[in-house]
Design a protein around this motif. Structure first.
Motif, PDB file in Angstrom:
ATOM      1  N   GLU A 169       0.839  -1.189   0.000  1.00  0.00           N
ATOM      2  CA  GLU A 169       0.000   0.000   0.000  1.00  0.00           C
ATOM      3  C   GLU A 169       0.880   1.248   0.000  1.00  0.00           C
ATOM      4  O   GLU A 169       1.777   1.379   0.846  1.00  0.00           O
ATOM      5  CB  GLU A 169      -0.893   0.012   1.243  1.00  0.00           C
ATOM      6  N   GLN A 170       0.608   2.151  -0.913  1.00  0.00           N
ATOM      7  CA  GLN A 170       1.362   3.388  -0.972  1.00  0.00           C
ATOM      8  C   GLN A 170       0.499   4.556  -0.525  1.00  0.00           C
ATOM      9  O   GLN A 170      -0.717   4.586  -0.755  1.00  0.00           O
ATOM     10  CB  GLN A 170       1.863   3.651  -2.397  1.00  0.00           C
TER      11      GLN A 170
ATOM     12  N   VAL B 267       7.002   9.761   0.197  1.00  0.00           N
ATOM     13  CA  VAL B 267       6.051   8.739  -0.233  1.00  0.00           C
ATOM     14  C   VAL B 267       6.322   7.473   0.572  1.00  0.00           C
ATOM     15  O   VAL B 267       7.474   7.088   0.760  1.00  0.00           O
ATOM     16  CB  VAL B 267       6.199   8.449  -1.745  1.00  0.00           C
ATOM     17  N   TYR B 268       5.246   6.854   1.013  1.00  0.00           N
ATOM     18  CA  TYR B 268       5.383   5.678   1.860  1.00  0.00           C
ATOM     19  C   TYR B 268       4.858   4.421   1.160  1.00  0.00           C
ATOM     20  O   TYR B 268       3.906   4.477   0.390  1.00  0.00           O
ATOM     21  CB  TYR B 268       4.618   5.879   3.166  1.00  0.00           C
ATOM     22  N   CYS B 269       5.500   3.319   1.478  1.00  0.00           N
ATOM     23  CA  CYS B 269       5.123   2.024   0.922  1.00  0.00           C
ATOM     24  C   CYS B 269       5.074   1.041   2.080  1.00  0.00           C
ATOM     25  O   CYS B 269       6.095   0.808   2.743  1.00  0.00           O
ATOM     26  CB  CYS B 269       6.167   1.595  -0.109  1.00  0.00           C
ATOM     27  N   ASN B 270       3.888   0.509   2.367  1.00  0.00           N
ATOM     28  CA  ASN B 270       3.719  -0.328   3.547  1.00  0.00           C
ATOM     29  C   ASN B 270       3.109  -1.685   3.227  1.00  0.00           C
ATOM     30  O   ASN B 270       2.266  -1.802   2.336  1.00  0.00           O
ATOM     31  CB  ASN B 270       2.812   0.379   4.571  1.00  0.00           C
TER      32      ASN B 270
ATOM     33  N   ARG C 154      11.785  -4.789   7.289  1.00  0.00           N
ATOM     34  CA  ARG C 154      11.640  -5.085   5.852  1.00  0.00           C
ATOM     35  C   ARG C 154      10.182  -5.270   5.454  1.00  0.00           C
ATOM     36  O   ARG C 154       9.843  -6.080   4.586  1.00  0.00           O
ATOM     37  CB  ARG C 154      12.483  -6.298   5.451  1.00  0.00           C
ATOM     38  N   LYS C 155       9.305  -4.467   6.093  1.00  0.00           N
ATOM     39  CA  LYS C 155       7.900  -4.486   5.708  1.00  0.00           C
ATOM     40  C   LYS C 155       7.472  -3.161   5.093  1.00  0.00           C
ATOM     41  O   LYS C 155       6.344  -3.037   4.618  1.00  0.00           O
ATOM     42  CB  LYS C 155       7.024  -4.735   6.942  1.00  0.00           C
ATOM     43  N   ASP C 156       8.343  -2.174   5.114  1.00  0.00           N
ATOM     44  CA  ASP C 156       7.956  -0.874   4.602  1.00  0.00           C
ATOM     45  C   ASP C 156       9.168  -0.145   4.051  1.00  0.00           C
ATOM     46  O   ASP C 156      10.324  -0.484   4.342  1.00  0.00           O
ATOM     47  CB  ASP C 156       7.304  -0.036   5.715  1.00  0.00           C
ATOM     48  N   SER C 157       8.867   0.874   3.268  1.00  0.00           N
ATOM     49  CA  SER C 157       9.936   1.672   2.676  1.00  0.00           C
ATOM     50  C   SER C 157       9.406   3.074   2.442  1.00  0.00           C
ATOM     51  O   SER C 157       8.188   3.307   2.408  1.00  0.00           O
ATOM     52  CB  SER C 157      10.382   1.056   1.335  1.00  0.00           C
ATOM     53  N   SER C 158      10.323   4.016   2.309  1.00  0.00           N
ATOM     54  CA  SER C 158       9.918   5.387   2.022  1.00  0.00           C
ATOM     55  C   SER C 158      10.845   5.989   0.978  1.00  0.00           C
ATOM     56  O   SER C 158      11.999   5.581   0.827  1.00  0.00           O
ATOM     57  CB  SER C 158       9.933   6.235   3.298  1.00  0.00           C
TER      58      SER C 158
ATOM     59  N   LEU D 233       7.159 -10.127  -9.477  1.00  0.00           N
ATOM     60  CA  LEU D 233       7.288  -8.787  -8.928  1.00  0.00           C
ATOM     61  C   LEU D 233       5.916  -8.158  -8.848  1.00  0.00           C
ATOM     62  O   LEU D 233       5.233  -8.015  -9.858  1.00  0.00           O
ATOM     63  CB  LEU D 233       8.196  -7.936  -9.821  1.00  0.00           C
ATOM     64  N   ILE D 234       5.500  -7.818  -7.635  1.00  0.00           N
ATOM     65  CA  ILE D 234       4.206  -7.155  -7.476  1.00  0.00           C
ATOM     66  C   ILE D 234       4.436  -5.691  -7.139  1.00  0.00           C
ATOM     67  O   ILE D 234       5.422  -5.331  -6.489  1.00  0.00           O
ATOM     68  CB  ILE D 234       3.338  -7.828  -6.393  1.00  0.00           C
ATOM     69  N   PHE D 235       3.520  -4.863  -7.594  1.00  0.00           N
ATOM     70  CA  PHE D 235       3.663  -3.431  -7.441  1.00  0.00           C
ATOM     71  C   PHE D 235       2.750  -2.889  -6.364  1.00  0.00           C
ATOM     72  O   PHE D 235       1.670  -3.424  -6.083  1.00  0.00           O
ATOM     73  CB  PHE D 235       3.364  -2.736  -8.765  1.00  0.00           C
ATOM     74  N   GLY D 236       3.199  -1.799  -5.767  1.00  0.00           N
ATOM     75  CA  GLY D 236       2.364  -1.069  -4.837  1.00  0.00           C
ATOM     76  C   GLY D 236       1.264  -0.345  -5.578  1.00  0.00           C
ATOM     77  O   GLY D 236       1.208  -0.359  -6.811  1.00  0.00           O
ATOM     78  N   THR D 237       0.408   0.311  -4.808  1.00  0.00           N
ATOM     79  CA  THR D 237      -0.766   0.963  -5.379  1.00  0.00           C
ATOM     80  C   THR D 237      -0.434   2.235  -6.130  1.00  0.00           C
ATOM     81  O   THR D 237      -1.251   2.752  -6.877  1.00  0.00           O
ATOM     82  CB  THR D 237      -1.777   1.274  -4.264  1.00  0.00           C
ATOM     83  N   GLY D 238       0.781   2.761  -5.955  1.00  0.00           N
ATOM     84  CA  GLY D 238       1.231   3.892  -6.745  1.00  0.00           C
ATOM     85  C   GLY D 238       0.967   5.245  -6.110  1.00  0.00           C
ATOM     86  O   GLY D 238      -0.012   5.438  -5.381  1.00  0.00           O
TER      87      GLY D 238
END
Lengths: 113, 117
Positions: free
Chosen positions: A5-6, A21-24, A69-73, A101-106
């Motif tokens: 989820e972004q 921007v966050y990616c969780n 390793r569950k999130d990134s920014s 490879l799966i993508f976040g919601t963007g």
């Protein structure tokens, strides 16, 4: 199913501003990647983060991988109109012998001059 | 570096016809090819994974009879949208999975904009 989820989904800022921007995810990823995509083109890889807590810098862009390793920014300093685009985080999932490879919601970023 | 060539970049077809999209790895062998679909201002959604010489694996909710994938060689994978309808209009992107140095990486094509009228 591993989901990324972004947030935010959309972001419109003025030139010179900073943004993050966050990616969780609730799942652990062995690595995460960040891509930037312009309309009508394929995504372009910006960075891959592999180690928990890792920080990587690419000019005005700073990427961080969470300790678990569950999130990134992604942090952009002094945004420029050329930074406009769709930012996507992505991570590999292991299905049988294939690393999908799966993508976040963007996150759609618009930087106004 | 690794390059994936995707053709055509744009295609307009009539409802009920079929369209074939090609992805070629130009300077490496792609044992695995991934096909994605993307709607405007949205993220990429994985449709299917194909391995050279074997049947493609489709993600849940993707009709395998509608989206035919062929990966007959290590450098070519094709996606055929059969009996296309306006709701199939979308941006389709392929990606080749391969080892770059010692790491597994993904090289993307430039995408195909399909418009069904």
């Amino acid at each position: 199913t591993q989901l990324l989820e972004q947030s935010p989904q959309f972001l419109s800022i003025q030139e010179g501003e900073n943004l993050t921007v966050y990616c969780n995810s609730s799942s652990v990823f062995s690595s995460l990647q960040w891509y930037r995509q312009e309309p009508g083109e394929g995504p372009v890889l910006l960075v891959t983060v592999v180690t928990g807590g890792e920080v990587k810098k690419l000019k005005r862009l700073t990427f961080q991988f969470g300790d678990a390793r569950k999130d990134s920014s992604l942090h952009i300093t002094a945004a420029q109109p050329g930074d406009t685009g769709l930012y996507l985080c992505a991570g590999p999932t292991y299905g049988g012998a294939t690393n999908k490879l799966i993508f976040g919601t963007g996150t759609l970023l618009a930087v106004q001059p | 570096g690794a390059v994936v060539s995707q053709h055509p970049s744009r295609v307009i077809c009539k409802s009920g016809t079929s369209v074939k999209i090609e992805c070629r790895s130009l300077d490496f062998q792609a044992t695995t090819m991934f096909w994605y679909r993307q709607f405007p201002k949205q993220s990429l959604m994985l449709m299917a994974t194909s391995n050279e010489g074997s049947k493609a694996t489709y993600e849940q909710g993707v009709e395998k009879d509608k989206f035919l994938i062929n990966h007959a060689s290590l450098t070519l994978s094709t996606l055929t949208v059969t009996s296309a309808h306006p709701e199939d209009s979308s941006f389709y992107i392929c990606s080749a999975g391969t080892f770059i140095a010692l790491n597994y990486g993904y090289t993307f094509g430039s995408g195909t904009r399909l418009t069904v009228v």
